[in-house]
Design an enzyme around this catalytic site. Sequence first.
Site, PDB file in Angstrom:
ATOM      1  N   CYS A  63       0.829  -1.207   0.000  1.00 19.87           N
ATOM      2  CA  CYS A  63       0.000   0.000   0.000  1.00 19.87           C
ATOM      3  C   CYS A  63       0.867   1.262   0.000  1.00 19.87           C
ATOM      4  O   CYS A  63       1.380   1.664   1.046  1.00 19.87           O
ATOM      5  CB  CYS A  63      -0.929  -0.016   1.213  1.00 19.87           C
ATOM      6  SG  CYS A  63      -1.939   1.464   1.330  1.00 19.87           S
ATOM      7  N   CYS A 114      -0.522   4.143   2.154  1.00 19.26           N
ATOM      8  CA  CYS A 114      -0.381   3.962   3.609  1.00 19.26           C
ATOM      9  C   CYS A 114       1.073   4.177   4.044  1.00 19.26           C
ATOM     10  O   CYS A 114       1.335   4.790   5.073  1.00 19.26           O
ATOM     11  CB  CYS A 114      -0.767   2.547   4.037  1.00 19.26           C
ATOM     12  SG  CYS A 114      -2.204   1.876   3.242  1.00 19.26           S
ATOM     13  N   ASP A 115       2.019   3.641   3.290  1.00 24.60           N
ATOM     14  CA  ASP A 115       3.402   3.562   3.767  1.00 24.60           C
ATOM     15  C   ASP A 115       4.389   4.460   3.021  1.00 24.60           C
ATOM     16  O   ASP A 115       5.546   4.566   3.417  1.00 24.60           O
ATOM     17  CB  ASP A 115       3.905   2.100   3.650  1.00 24.60           C
ATOM     18  CG  ASP A 115       3.028   1.157   4.472  1.00 24.60           C
ATOM     19  OD1 ASP A 115       2.503   1.596   5.514  1.00 24.60           O
ATOM     20  OD2 ASP A 115       2.853  -0.007   4.071  1.00 24.60           O
TER      21      ASP A 115
END
Length: 300
Positions: free
Chosen positions: A130, A133-134
């Site tokens: 992701c 997200c990261d």
Amino acid sequence: MFDVIIVGAGTAGLSAGIYTARSGKSALILESKAYGGQIINTPEIENYPGIKNISGFEFATGLYEQAVGLGAEVRYEKVISIEDEGEIKVVNTAENSYECRAVIIATGAKNRQLGIPREEDLIGSGISYCATCDGAFYRNKAVAVAGGGNTAIEDALFLSNYCSKVYVVHRRDAFRADLKDVEQLKSRENVEFVLNANVVAVLGEDKVEGIEVKDKNSGELRQIPVAGLFIAVGQEPDNQAFSNLVALDSTGYVVAKEDCLTNVKGIYTAGDCRTKSVRQLTTAAADGAVAALAACERIM
Ligand code: NAP
């Protein structure tokens, strides 16, 4: 007793919730993780008709609020089995058993793994599925993205805004992703395409320090120093819990056509978890509407 139980709170499931609630029927949506499904991690959506530009999070949250606002109930429980008792269906979670008159399976799909050694061990230590997200953890660092579909190309575009260098490793030299995005990515100076190549290993002991890629034509191995590897090689369904009830195809998708009917009366399916040729936000939303209206009509 609910009229309709919907398994999954992604785009298809929430759309089904909206249509069920608007038909005056009670809808329970059971979700094992968080609402929104795959789209919640997409940085930017610009192909949903009527919405010029929106983040995946904003889109999913809007959908969730719309479904709940119209009266659909969302509970966070993982469905472990469904029993068909004719007019009544029983949906079992680890915590509860629910009765209903129709079920819509809208379980979406989960990230496919690349299948390289230590892939699972290094999740969170350099391996991610992701970028939204990261990605922020890799600001000013070099990263690699594996894949050639819309997710991989969108992830690479997103990461190229923050990272010093983005390598896109794809096993072919043609892309499934939209041409417009591929062209945009090609114009980024900090992006390098590594084509006709597969990631075969991750370098580094406890965290990713690089990747090893193998050229498919020459067999040549190349080591590329990167701090992160973002894997975006597609999705696969998660329908095993229902394999004793509804027909699945050889790859695990619930067999159904555009009418979203499964082989079991009163059990419908919607979105990416079913057999279909186009898996898009629009087709997931459309399936949710079709399945919910069919379920409500059956109940009436
Ligand atoms: P995808 O379209 O299935 O693409 C997967 C990519 O990974 C392909 O390029 C494939 O290569 C590659 N791949 C698969 N298995 C591999 C392996 N074992 N090793 C190396 N490479 C592998 O998946 P996706 O990009 O996640 O997209 C899924 C669906 O969601 C698609 O329908 C997509 O259009 C849609 N989507 C839409 C949007 C949007 O509209 N904004 C955003 C994201 C996703 P090959 O090409 O060689 O098979």
